[in-house]
Scaffold this motif. Structure first.
Motif, PDB file in Angstrom:
ATOM      1  N   ASN A 114       0.805  -1.213   0.000  1.00  0.00           N
ATOM      2  CA  ASN A 114       0.000   0.000   0.000  1.00  0.00           C
ATOM      3  C   ASN A 114       0.843   1.270   0.000  1.00  0.00           C
ATOM      4  OD1 ASN A 114      -2.300  -1.579   0.126  1.00  0.00           O
ATOM      5  ND2 ASN A 114      -2.433  -1.494   2.357  1.00  0.00           N
ATOM      6  N   GLY A 115       2.169   1.117  -0.125  1.00  0.00           N
ATOM      7  CA  GLY A 115       3.065   2.254  -0.133  1.00  0.00           C
ATOM      8  C   GLY A 115       3.577   2.570  -1.531  1.00  0.00           C
ATOM      9  N   ILE A 116       4.716   3.257  -1.586  1.00  0.00           N
ATOM     10  CA  ILE A 116       5.263   3.719  -2.865  1.00  0.00           C
ATOM     11  C   ILE A 116       6.348   2.793  -3.421  1.00  0.00           C
ATOM     12  CG2 ILE A 116       4.750   6.130  -2.346  1.00  0.00           C
ATOM     13  CD1 ILE A 116       7.744   6.504  -1.683  1.00  0.00           C
ATOM     14  N   GLY A 117       6.583   1.660  -2.752  1.00  0.00           N
ATOM     15  CA  GLY A 117       7.657   0.773  -3.175  1.00  0.00           C
ATOM     16  C   GLY A 117       7.549   0.317  -4.621  1.00  0.00           C
ATOM     17  N   ILE A 118       6.389  -0.211  -4.987  1.00  0.00           N
ATOM     18  CA  ILE A 118       6.209  -0.711  -6.349  1.00  0.00           C
ATOM     19  C   ILE A 118       6.288   0.438  -7.349  1.00  0.00           C
ATOM     20  CG2 ILE A 118       4.580  -1.828  -7.928  1.00  0.00           C
ATOM     21  CD1 ILE A 118       3.660  -3.534  -5.540  1.00  0.00           C
ATOM     22  N   GLU A 119       5.802   1.588  -6.969  1.00  0.00           N
ATOM     23  CA  GLU A 119       5.867   2.756  -7.861  1.00  0.00           C
ATOM     24  C   GLU A 119       7.313   3.126  -8.185  1.00  0.00           C
ATOM     25  OE1 GLU A 119       4.772   7.540  -7.906  1.00  0.00           O
ATOM     26  OE2 GLU A 119       3.686   6.200  -6.547  1.00  0.00           O
ATOM     27  N   VAL A 120       8.175   3.210  -7.177  1.00  0.00           N
ATOM     28  CA  VAL A 120       9.557   3.603  -7.461  1.00  0.00           C
ATOM     29  C   VAL A 120      10.300   2.503  -8.213  1.00  0.00           C
ATOM     30  CG1 VAL A 120       9.708   5.267  -5.577  1.00  0.00           C
ATOM     31  CG2 VAL A 120      10.405   2.892  -5.158  1.00  0.00           C
ATOM     32  N   ILE A 121       9.898   1.258  -8.000  1.00  0.00           N
ATOM     33  CA  ILE A 121      10.495   0.151  -8.765  1.00  0.00           C
ATOM     34  C   ILE A 121      10.144   0.308 -10.249  1.00  0.00           C
ATOM     35  CG2 ILE A 121      10.454  -2.340  -9.185  1.00  0.00           C
ATOM     36  CD1 ILE A 121       9.837  -2.674  -6.155  1.00  0.00           C
ATOM     37  N   LEU A 122       8.875   0.494 -10.540  1.00  0.00           N
ATOM     38  CA  LEU A 122       8.425   0.632 -11.929  1.00  0.00           C
ATOM     39  C   LEU A 122       9.045   1.851 -12.595  1.00  0.00           C
ATOM     40  CD1 LEU A 122       4.653  -0.282 -11.464  1.00  0.00           C
ATOM     41  CD2 LEU A 122       6.390  -1.683 -12.612  1.00  0.00           C
ATOM     42  N   LYS A 123       9.135   2.949 -11.884  1.00  0.00           N
ATOM     43  CA  LYS A 123       9.719   4.160 -12.454  1.00  0.00           C
ATOM     44  C   LYS A 123      11.219   3.997 -12.697  1.00  0.00           C
ATOM     45  CE  LYS A 123       6.424   7.610 -10.772  1.00  0.00           C
ATOM     46  NZ  LYS A 123       6.186   8.759  -9.862  1.00  0.00           N
ATOM     47  N   THR A 124      11.879   3.212 -11.846  1.00  0.00           N
ATOM     48  CA  THR A 124      13.316   2.967 -12.023  1.00  0.00           C
ATOM     49  C   THR A 124      13.593   2.288 -13.350  1.00  0.00           C
ATOM     50  OG1 THR A 124      13.772   2.851  -9.647  1.00  0.00           O
ATOM     51  CG2 THR A 124      15.305   1.684 -11.105  1.00  0.00           C
ATOM     52  N   PHE A 125      12.706   1.381 -13.735  1.00  0.00           N
ATOM     53  CA  PHE A 125      12.950   0.597 -14.943  1.00  0.00           C
ATOM     54  C   PHE A 125      12.117   1.068 -16.141  1.00  0.00           C
ATOM     55  CE2 PHE A 125      14.308  -2.207 -11.483  1.00  0.00           C
ATOM     56  CZ  PHE A 125      15.587  -2.529 -11.929  1.00  0.00           C
ATOM     57  N   GLU A 126      11.541   2.252 -16.047  1.00  0.00           N
ATOM     58  CA  GLU A 126      10.841   2.809 -17.214  1.00  0.00           C
ATOM     59  C   GLU A 126      11.791   2.972 -18.394  1.00  0.00           C
ATOM     60  OE1 GLU A 126       7.068   5.623 -16.421  1.00  0.00           O
ATOM     61  OE2 GLU A 126       8.902   6.336 -15.453  1.00  0.00           O
TER      62      GLU A 126
END
Length: 344
Positions: A17-29
């Motif tokens: 429910n946090g931003i972890g998955i978001e920063v992961i996805l943005k890292t590999f954009e």
């Protein structure tokens, strides 16, 4: 680089429910990130897809059911559960903590089995992750219990590395925990890490004082004169370049930290408060002293911005590159020091 030689970075996805998955996805954009490593996310493609849709992020992922199926040209998601999981952005729930623990446990098992080379952990909530199987103050203590070695939390940037002599304990317990044996152990761990993980031949380490003004000769406290200072002197007799104790306020205020390769703070906030003031969003949490490499970003779950596509991936990107570089440096160090030639 041959694809089979690429460094495999295992990523625990943190609190759902946090931003972890978001920063992961943005890292590999940016697909060029895959030139540096092969990422493996430990979770479920359904969860990742939910986040992608909610955040309007198009980063493609490749679902697998075994580490042997990884594709070195893609972002792999190793499915370790199949059931539907309720996601409530910005809320600390028992479910999000439970699945954060499952992700971490699976990643650590693969790290122990050398199926992945580096562990990169997204943020967890230290409260809702607690259970019968996870009863630790944080990542660092969990990793020490499951890997070999004595851990040292180091928060770092290119010009600042701060380790903690005491970690996640109440401030009321710090003074009684600060023993010569503990100080020696943490200095040894940092000294070894600076050599093998960062390639520094003769590291220079500073130790901060426990009390304001180093105790003012006993007026404010005796621990600095009776415990820390004598211990540092004993350590220096072994040839290590260890100095202190330094009063923390002047040490950071005068930028004295720039003269050292590593700094040891006596307690959590003494080290992390100035560190985050100087470098928040660009720092990396590195767990030194263990037989495997683990890094993480310097921020938490970010519940306040979760699900809003507002998270900055800079710290996660830095953590990724740090893990890769430390892995390479350590590997080179171990190769150079294995069965060294002894000149008589």
């Amino acid at each position: 680089m041959d694809k089979s030689d690429k460094i495999i970075v295992g990523i625990s996805i943190g609190d759902l429910n946090g931003i972890g998955i978001e920063v992961i996805l943005k890292t590999f954009e940016d697909k060029r990130m895959l030139d540096f490593c092969t990422p493996v996310l430990f979770g479920a493609t359904k969860v990742i897809s939910y986040h992608k849709k909610a955040l309007r992020i198009e980063t493609p992922v490749h679902g697998i059911t075994s580490i042997n199926q990884i594709n070195h040209s893609k972002i792999n998601v190793l499915n370790i559960w199949k059931e539907e999981v309720a996601i409530e952005f910005g809320t600390a729930t028992k479910v999000s903590g439970e699945y954060a623990a499952k992700s971490l446990a699976a990643a650590v098992e693969h790290l122990k089995d050398k199926k992945i080379d580096v562990l990169l952990t997204a943020p967890i909530n230290k409260e809702n992750i607690q259970s019968e199987t996870f009863n630790f103050p944080g990542h660092t203590e969990y990793l020490e219990a499951n890997l070999e070695g004595k851990s040292l939390m180091i928060l770092m940037t290119n010009e600042l590395r701060i380790g903690l002599i005491t970690g996640h304990i109440p401030i009321s317990k710090v003074a009684e925990s600060l023993t010569p044996e503990l100080i020696k152990s943490k200095v040894e761990t940092m000294h070894m890490s600076l050599m093998q993980d960062f390639g520094i031949d003769k590291p220079k380490i500073a130790v901060l004082s426990l009390n304001p003004h180093c105790g003012d000769k006993g007026v404010i406290g005796t621990e600095d004169d009776e415990i820390i200072k004598p211990t540092i002197e004993k350590i220096r007799e072994t040839g290590k370049l260890v100095f202190g104790p330094y009063a923390a306020d002047g040490f950071f205020g005068s930028e004295t930290y720039k003269q050292f390769d590593g700094v040891l703070a006596t307690y959590h906030d003494q080290g992390l408060a100035p560190f985050k003031a100087l470098s928040f969003g660009k720092g990396v949490n590195f767990t030194a002293g263990l037989n495997a490499v683990r890094t993480s970003p310097d921020h938490g779950t970010g519940y306040d911005i979760a699900g809003k596509n507002m998270a900055n991936p800079s710290s996660f990107v830095e953590a990724l590159f740090t893990g890769i570089e430390v892995f390479k440096t350590r590997k080179e160090y171990l190769e150079l020091t294995h069965n060294p030639l002894i000149v008589k």
